[in-house]
Design a protein around this motif. Structure first.
Motif, mmCIF file in Angstrom:
data_model
loop_
_atom_site.group_PDB
_atom_site.id
_atom_site.type_symbol
_atom_site.label_atom_id
_atom_site.label_comp_id
_atom_site.label_asym_id
_atom_site.label_seq_id
_atom_site.Cartn_x
_atom_site.Cartn_y
_atom_site.Cartn_z
ATOM 1 N N PHE A 1 0.836 -1.205 0.000
ATOM 2 C CA PHE A 1 0.000 0.000 0.000
ATOM 3 C C PHE A 1 0.870 1.254 0.000
ATOM 4 O O PHE A 1 0.576 2.224 -0.721
ATOM 5 C CB PHE A 1 -0.919 0.013 1.220
ATOM 6 N N MET A 2 1.930 1.241 0.779
ATOM 7 C CA MET A 2 2.812 2.410 0.812
ATOM 8 C C MET A 2 3.474 2.637 -0.543
ATOM 9 O O MET A 2 3.642 3.787 -0.977
ATOM 10 C CB MET A 2 3.860 2.228 1.915
ATOM 11 N N LEU A 3 3.831 1.550 -1.240
ATOM 12 C CA LEU A 3 4.390 1.695 -2.578
ATOM 13 C C LEU A 3 3.347 2.255 -3.534
ATOM 14 O O LEU A 3 3.651 3.140 -4.352
ATOM 15 C CB LEU A 3 4.907 0.347 -3.083
ATOM 16 N N ALA A 4 2.114 1.767 -3.446
ATOM 17 C CA ALA A 4 1.052 2.276 -4.320
ATOM 18 C C ALA A 4 0.809 3.754 -4.060
ATOM 19 O O ALA A 4 0.617 4.537 -4.996
ATOM 20 C CB ALA A 4 -0.230 1.471 -4.103
ATOM 21 N N GLY A 5 0.807 4.143 -2.776
ATOM 22 C CA GLY A 5 0.608 5.550 -2.456
ATOM 23 C C GLY A 5 1.720 6.423 -2.988
ATOM 24 O O GLY A 5 1.471 7.511 -3.528
ATOM 25 N N ALA A 6 2.956 5.943 -2.859
ATOM 26 C CA ALA A 6 4.081 6.712 -3.399
ATOM 27 C C ALA A 6 4.023 6.759 -4.921
ATOM 28 O O ALA A 6 4.313 7.790 -5.543
ATOM 29 C CB ALA A 6 5.402 6.089 -2.943
ATOM 30 N N THR A 7 3.603 5.650 -5.533
ATOM 31 C CA THR A 7 3.535 5.584 -6.999
ATOM 32 C C THR A 7 2.557 6.594 -7.562
ATOM 33 O O THR A 7 2.862 7.306 -8.525
ATOM 34 C CB THR A 7 3.127 4.170 -7.440
ATOM 35 N N VAL A 8 1.363 6.677 -6.968
ATOM 36 C CA VAL A 8 0.353 7.592 -7.507
ATOM 37 C C VAL A 8 0.833 9.037 -7.406
ATOM 38 O O VAL A 8 0.614 9.848 -8.317
ATOM 39 C CB VAL A 8 -1.003 7.392 -6.808
ATOM 40 N N LEU A 9 1.516 9.375 -6.328
ATOM 41 C CA LEU A 9 1.992 10.746 -6.172
ATOM 42 C C LEU A 9 3.140 11.039 -7.149
ATOM 43 O O LEU A 9 3.186 12.109 -7.759
ATOM 44 C CB LEU A 9 2.441 10.983 -4.736
ATOM 45 N N VAL A 10 4.075 10.100 -7.288
ATOM 46 C CA VAL A 10 5.217 10.324 -8.181
ATOM 47 C C VAL A 10 4.758 10.426 -9.629
ATOM 48 O O VAL A 10 5.186 11.333 -10.372
ATOM 49 C CB VAL A 10 6.258 9.194 -8.021
ATOM 50 N N ILE A 11 3.886 9.516 -10.064
ATOM 51 C CA ILE A 11 3.395 9.575 -11.444
ATOM 52 C C ILE A 11 2.609 10.855 -11.676
ATOM 53 O O ILE A 11 2.758 11.509 -12.723
ATOM 54 C CB ILE A 11 2.548 8.328 -11.766
ATOM 55 N N ASP A 12 1.773 11.243 -10.720
ATOM 56 C CA ASP A 12 1.005 12.485 -10.873
ATOM 57 C C ASP A 12 1.929 13.689 -10.997
ATOM 58 O O ASP A 12 1.727 14.561 -11.844
ATOM 59 C CB ASP A 12 0.067 12.669 -9.683
ATOM 60 N N VAL A 13 2.940 13.752 -10.134
ATOM 61 C CA VAL A 13 3.882 14.879 -10.206
ATOM 62 C C VAL A 13 4.634 14.858 -11.530
ATOM 63 O O VAL A 13 4.861 15.909 -12.155
ATOM 64 C CB VAL A 13 4.863 14.830 -9.011
ATOM 65 N N ALA A 14 5.029 13.658 -11.990
ATOM 66 C CA ALA A 14 5.733 13.556 -13.272
ATOM 67 C C ALA A 14 4.834 13.984 -14.429
ATOM 68 O O ALA A 14 5.304 14.619 -15.386
ATOM 69 C CB ALA A 14 6.223 12.118 -13.482
ATOM 70 N N VAL A 15 3.550 13.654 -14.359
ATOM 71 C CA VAL A 15 2.611 14.084 -15.405
ATOM 72 C C VAL A 15 2.466 15.604 -15.395
ATOM 73 O O VAL A 15 2.427 16.245 -16.454
ATOM 74 C CB VAL A 15 1.249 13.396 -15.221
ATOM 75 N N VAL A 16 2.400 16.177 -14.192
ATOM 76 C CA VAL A 16 2.337 17.641 -14.090
ATOM 77 C C VAL A 16 3.579 18.259 -14.721
ATOM 78 O O VAL A 16 3.494 19.208 -15.519
ATOM 79 C CB VAL A 16 2.200 18.077 -12.620
ATOM 80 N N ALA A 17 4.761 17.718 -14.364
ATOM 81 C CA ALA A 17 6.005 18.241 -14.931
ATOM 82 C C ALA A 17 6.041 18.040 -16.439
ATOM 83 O O ALA A 17 6.442 18.937 -17.199
ATOM 84 C CB ALA A 17 7.201 17.554 -14.276
ATOM 85 N N GLY A 18 5.609 16.863 -16.909
ATOM 86 C CA GLY A 18 5.593 16.596 -18.342
ATOM 87 C C GLY A 18 4.654 17.539 -19.092
ATOM 88 O O GLY A 18 4.963 17.979 -20.206
ATOM 89 N N THR A 19 3.519 17.861 -18.465
ATOM 90 C CA THR A 19 2.586 18.810 -19.084
ATOM 91 C C THR A 19 3.220 20.191 -19.203
ATOM 92 O O THR A 19 3.079 20.871 -20.226
ATOM 93 C CB THR A 19 1.292 18.884 -18.262
ATOM 94 N N PHE A 20 3.930 20.582 -18.170
ATOM 95 C CA PHE A 20 4.620 21.879 -18.213
ATOM 96 C C PHE A 20 5.704 21.880 -19.300
ATOM 97 O O PHE A 20 5.811 22.836 -20.079
ATOM 98 C CB PHE A 20 5.231 22.179 -16.849
ATOM 99 N N PHE A 21 6.509 20.819 -19.346
ATOM 100 C CA PHE A 21 7.555 20.732 -20.366
ATOM 101 C C PHE A 21 6.941 20.711 -21.764
ATOM 102 O O PHE A 21 7.484 21.322 -22.698
ATOM 103 C CB PHE A 21 8.402 19.476 -20.158
ATOM 104 N N ALA A 22 5.813 20.013 -21.910
ATOM 105 C CA ALA A 22 5.150 19.948 -23.211
ATOM 106 C C ALA A 22 4.681 21.334 -23.639
ATOM 107 O O ALA A 22 4.809 21.706 -24.815
ATOM 108 C CB ALA A 22 3.962 18.985 -23.147
ATOM 109 N N GLY A 23 4.144 22.106 -22.697
ATOM 110 C CA GLY A 23 3.727 23.470 -23.021
ATOM 111 C C GLY A 23 4.897 24.318 -23.488
ATOM 112 O O GLY A 23 4.765 25.129 -24.424
#
Length: 983
Positions: A950-972
């Motif tokens: 569960f702790m890995l899943a919780g960390a995964t969702v946050l890391v992927i979400d942050v990476a998607v946010v960063a990727g969206t910014f880089f894409a812009g």
């Protein structure tokens, strides 16, 4: 309006659209964070601490009370990670190197059984140093969530024998040398002086690559402090070399034998120093053990079985069997009684029988000690509200107290008090596994609402600019208003129901989701399309199939193999679809890359670090041996080969779209290759440093290592991205052709039409068809190089394989036109690959698999943020790259539309839509994990298997979400850069 003004306006509008687009992934990131917070607060409960301080009660005196003779002072030597078999040299851990190294404890216990004894010292998981020190000083139990504070130690506010010692003596008479974790727990030790003489000598504790500095320092202060024995009451010496040797090299190595021999020499000298002092008690102990690879944190046999030895020149023990087992918390009441201080108020341990009986085997002394400790435990229970409903344990105390008052059968009295203490300890272990079910349910409901919102967003947001301009504005406004209303409603309801925090968080999040629903309803022009095309359905099915693994502890243990099966199955579906393509060349390309995808999914299953539950059906191959954290020489050879070959692979992909132009040869052909060679060089230096033959030059090798790592970090994390943002030339080449001769020839031939239609000068842009993809790829590869640096050699090779597999998937997606028909499917599969490569980089869903030594990649000591960046990149590198790869599913082989502002905005909208694929995967997977966790919260393996997952899943969702946010910014940024050229 002038053309220049119109251009500036369009650029401003594009930047505004980019900023608004960022609100979407940020909003879903916030929802996931709040949901995770609610569920985590209900599941990972911390133990309540009572602030009461114990005092000597009437039970310490009386005609029938006989206590063992107290010692005037004690020397406590803590050898970090001292495993039980290190001091016995036998047992299941039949080591070659360490079996005959640390022999003094066992020899003394055999030759002087009334003066010395060896025990198996059982630690409660989590077996991390900070939690063990808390237990060893307070007598309390840790909870699973306490493991998270191992690198953020908070001051011990509950009663402890150190606090009792300081208050009873009226001044700080505790001398200390060693691991500075003690000072974070007991800051008062930092001011340890006596008559102006310093008594405290701390050393930084987490540089696991340093086997000598701390131990040499502790020993250098130990002997002068022993000579000043009238200046202190307790001397604590905390050695770290054995622990560091385990982390670095493993338990069965020459380096471990060297450290154990050093500890044996130190103990012989220490015993000789107090041999004629019958007022000093020597206590030698391990705070935990280590597993077969030298790590700790979990609850395997090697990790929980620590060693314990004590000695005094005065006979004070009843002879015991050398195999006798005691709990670590039993030291607290025993040491308190032997030093004549009150037993700490929160203690749950029992006195050690042999020390209370003494050489005379006086059961009245034993019964007296058990009575004192039982009264302390009963007082703790009386003040603790959590013990309501455990009257059967209280009845045991009443029966023992009645026997004390009416009988002189001290053997029976001791048995009754001991039974009370054992049952109380059992009750406490069960009680602190209680869960706040309403908070867990609130977290699940919020996760469910966020995942449904993501799917609806994906379905409604079709990527058109008309949708983007209206939808995102209304989403921001309505979600914000809904959050404020929900915050007010949740706060009011929480106040009435006495659940203020849970209700406030839940109301805030659900209010924003309801605001989103209102925004969707307000947009009558938006037609929600069905999200379940065959490819979208496959993406959602893959999330469900991955998630249901969490319902079985066996499948969680073997998750990596299950993921390989899922990805291979998806690869075969791609292969079948590829054979149906009509175009021969396109079919051949898709079939080839589908086969490569299948093979790479299988290859990624090969590198592994086995967890305890997989043995003996799994063999670790990530390091040079199963009992080492050092990489093998063949892995380094392959890493150098990867450094040379991988840029050529990237080049081949760019050349399929004629994009290996402009800045690409410099960035990929030279820059990436040099960066990867430096990565290989760093780990080669690390390999050389670990070689015992290189110890004479170890400091020079370390200096070279830090020069390489810092240089590479600066280039990949700072220099290259900064250059990219400041405007690296696009991967394009412009060819200008003079057509004058062609026109003249057409005139001479009488072909007037051709001559009139032919431009005097023709311009061809090479690489135009992949303008967006090639530009974004440069930044993506820079971050990949930084992640590769922070991974062990086999992990770096695996990550190169992941990037290769992503590119093959993009090729197949382009051939099958999946980017248009189902924008969610490729991002979902890439996110799934992130989990598979998490295992391929030497990790497991266990605390022990965290590669803490990477924290010292750039420095010899902990230096934020470099330490944290190294650990984050090492642990979550696959998820970071998976999230950052999302824009490539839109950009790959995408050409710009010159002077089309609307097309640029639409491209940004498609990036946002693709990002929902990765976020649906991460959020959906965590949702299913939460559901299975709440159902299985009473499972035998909940803390060993399900809680870490569960702790890995919780960390995964946050890391992927942050990476998607960063990727969206880089894409812009990339879209803006392309628009600057072609707009």
């Amino acid at each position: 309006m002038s053309p220049s003004s119109d251009s500036r306006l369009r650029k401003f509008q594009l930047r505004r659209a980019t900023r608004i687009s960022l609100l979407v992934p940020v909003w879903f990131l916030t929802l996931h964070l709040l949901a995770l917070l609610l569920f985590g607060l209900g599941f990972l409960l911390s133990r309540p601490v009572l602030p009461d301080i114990a005092t000597k009660s009437a039970s310490y005196s009386g005609a029938d009370v006989v206590l063992p003779r107290a010692f005037k002072r004690a020397v406590v030597v803590l050898i970090d990670a001292l495993r039980y078999d290190f001091i016995t040299g036998s047992g299941d851990w039949d080591g070659t190197y360490y079996s005959d190294a640390l022999t003094t404890p066992l020899m003394l216990s055999v030759s002087h059984p009334e003066n010395a004894a060896v025990f198996k010292f059982i630690a409660d998981p989590p077996t991390t140093t900070l939690q063990r020190l808390k237990a060893l000083t307070t007598g309390s139990l840790p909870t699973f969530v306490d493991a998270g504070s191992n690198f953020n130690g908070a001051e011990v506010t509950e009663d402890s024998w150190i606090g009792q010692l300081l208050s009873s003596r009226g001044k700080n008479r505790v001398a200390f040398a060693g691991d500075d974790t003690w000072l974070s727990l007991f800051p008062v030790l930092a001011h340890g002086t006596y008559e102006g003489k310093n008594l405290t000598f701390p050393y930084e504790s987490f540089n696991v690559w340093d086997l000598y500095t701390v131990d040499s320092g502790v020993t250098s202060h130990l002997w002068p402090l022993l000579e000043r024995k009238d200046d202190w009451d307790v001397l604590i010496a905390h050695y770290l070399g054995v622990d560091h040797a385990g982390h670095r090299f493993g338990p069965d190595t020459p380096q471990m034998k060297e450290k154990l021999l050093e500890m044996d020499t130190m103990l012989k000298t220490l015993v000789d120093a107090i041999r004629d002092d019958d007022e000093t008690l020597l206590v030698v102990l391990g705070d935990h053990g280590m597993d077969e690879k030298g790590d700790h944190g979990g609850d395997s046999k090697g990790e929980v079985e620590a060693g314990f030895f004590w000695y005094s020149s005065r006979p004070f023990l009843a002879p015991v069997d050398k195999a006798e087992t005691i709990n670590q918390i039993d030291l607290v009441p025993t040491l308190s009684l032997l030093l004549d201080i009150p037993v700490p108020f929160n203690n749950l341990g029992s006195p050690i029988v042999s020390a209370m009986l003494g050489p005379e085997r006086n059961f009245q002394t034993l019964a007296s000690a058990f009575r004192i400790v039982s009264e302390q435990i009963y007082g703790y229970r009386s003040h603790h509200p959590s013990f309501d409903g455990t009257s059967e344990v209280t009845e045991l105390y009443s029966a023992a107290s009645e026997a004390w008052n009416t009988s002189r059968d001290y053997v029976r009295i001791s048995e009754l008090y001991l039974e009370f203490q054992k049952q109380n300890l059992k009750t406490c272990r069960e009680m602190w596994a209680k869960f706040d079910v309403p908070s867990m349910i609130a977290g699940i409901v919020l996760f469910l609402a966020s995942v449904v919102s993501l799917i609806v967003f994906y379905a409604a947001f079709d990527g058109s600019i008309e949708c983007a301009s209206d939808y995102l504005d209304l989403l921001a406004a309505n979600a914000g208003c809904g959050a404020l209303i929900g915050l007010a409603a949740g706060t009011g309801l929480g106040y009435l129901r006495s659940r203020l925090f849970t209700a406030t968080i839940f109301g805030l999040a659900m209010g924003s989701i309801l605001g989103f629903a209102k925004a969707l309803h307000s947009l009558s022009s938006v037609n929600v399309k069905s999200p379940v095309s065959k490819w979208t359905g496959l993406a959602l099915l893959s999330i469900v199939l991955h998630g249901i693994l969490f319902a079985s502890n066996s499948y969680v243990v073997w998750e990596a193999r299950s993921l390989s099966f899922l990805l291979v199955s998806f690869g075969f579906i791609l292969l079948v679809a590829s054979f149906r393509l009509a175009d021969t060349k396109l079919r051949a390309t898709a079939v080839f890359h589908s086969i490569v995808f299948i093979l790479q999914s299988r290859i990624a299953e090969y590198p592994r670090v086995c967890r305890e539950e997989q043995l003996p059906f799994c063999t670790s191959n990530f390091y040079a041996s199963t009992a080492s954290s050092v990489s093998s020489l063949p892995a380094l050879v392959v890493l150098f080969g990867t450094a040379l070959a991988f840029p050529a692979i990237i080049k081949s992909f760019l050349r399929t779209s004629a994009s290996y132009e402009g800045s690409a040869p410099l960035w990929v052909g030279t820059g990436l290759r040099v960066a990867l060679v430096l990565v290989a060089l760093y780990w080669t230096l690390d390999y050389v440093e670990a070689d015992p033959k290189s110890q004479a030059n170890v400091e020079q090798i370390k200096m070279y290592k830090y020069v390489v790592s810092r240089l590479l970090f600066g280039v990949t994390v700072v220099g290259a991205p900064l250059a990219w943002f400041r405007g690296v030339p696009l991967c394009l080449r412009v060819e200008v052709t003079n057509n004058q001769e062609k026109i003249k020839q057409a005139v001479q031939d009488g072909d007037v039409d051709t001559a009139s239609k032919t431009s005097p000068v023709s311009v061809e842009i090479i690489g135009f068809g992949n303008t967006y993809g090639s530009l974004y790829m440069l930044l993506f590869l820079s971050i990949f190089a930084a992640v590769a640096l922070c991974l062990k050699p086999v992990g770096g090779i695996a990550m190169a394989g992941m990037v290769y597999q992503i590119l093959t998937l993009l090729e197949v997606g382009d051939a099958l036109e999946l980017f248009a028909s189902s924008p969610i499917v490729i991002p979902t599969i890439i996110a799934l690959m992130g989990t598979q490569y998490y295992f391929a980089t030497g990790h497991q869903a266990t605390l022990a698999s965290i590669q803490w030594d990477v924290a010292f990649l750039f420095t010899q000591s902990i230096r934020p943020p470099l330490t944290h960046i190294a650990l984050i990149f090492n642990t979550f590198g696959p998820f970071i790259l998976a999230g950052l790869a999302v824009p490539l599913t839109v950009f790959y082989k995408l050409s710009p539309s010159p002077r089309d502002f609307r097309a640029s905005e639409a491209t940004m909208a498609r990036v946002v839509q693709a990002g929902t694929g990765a976020m649906i995967y991460a959020g959906g997977l965590t949702l299913i994990n939460c559901i299975t966790t709440i159902v299985l919260r009473r499972h035998l393996m909940v803390w060993k298997i399900f809680a870490p997952r569960f702790m890995l899943a919780g960390a995964t969702v946050l890391v992927i979400d942050v990476a998607v946010v960063a990727g969206t910014f880089f894409a812009g940024t990339a879209i803006g850069a392309v628009y600057d050229v072609f707009g």
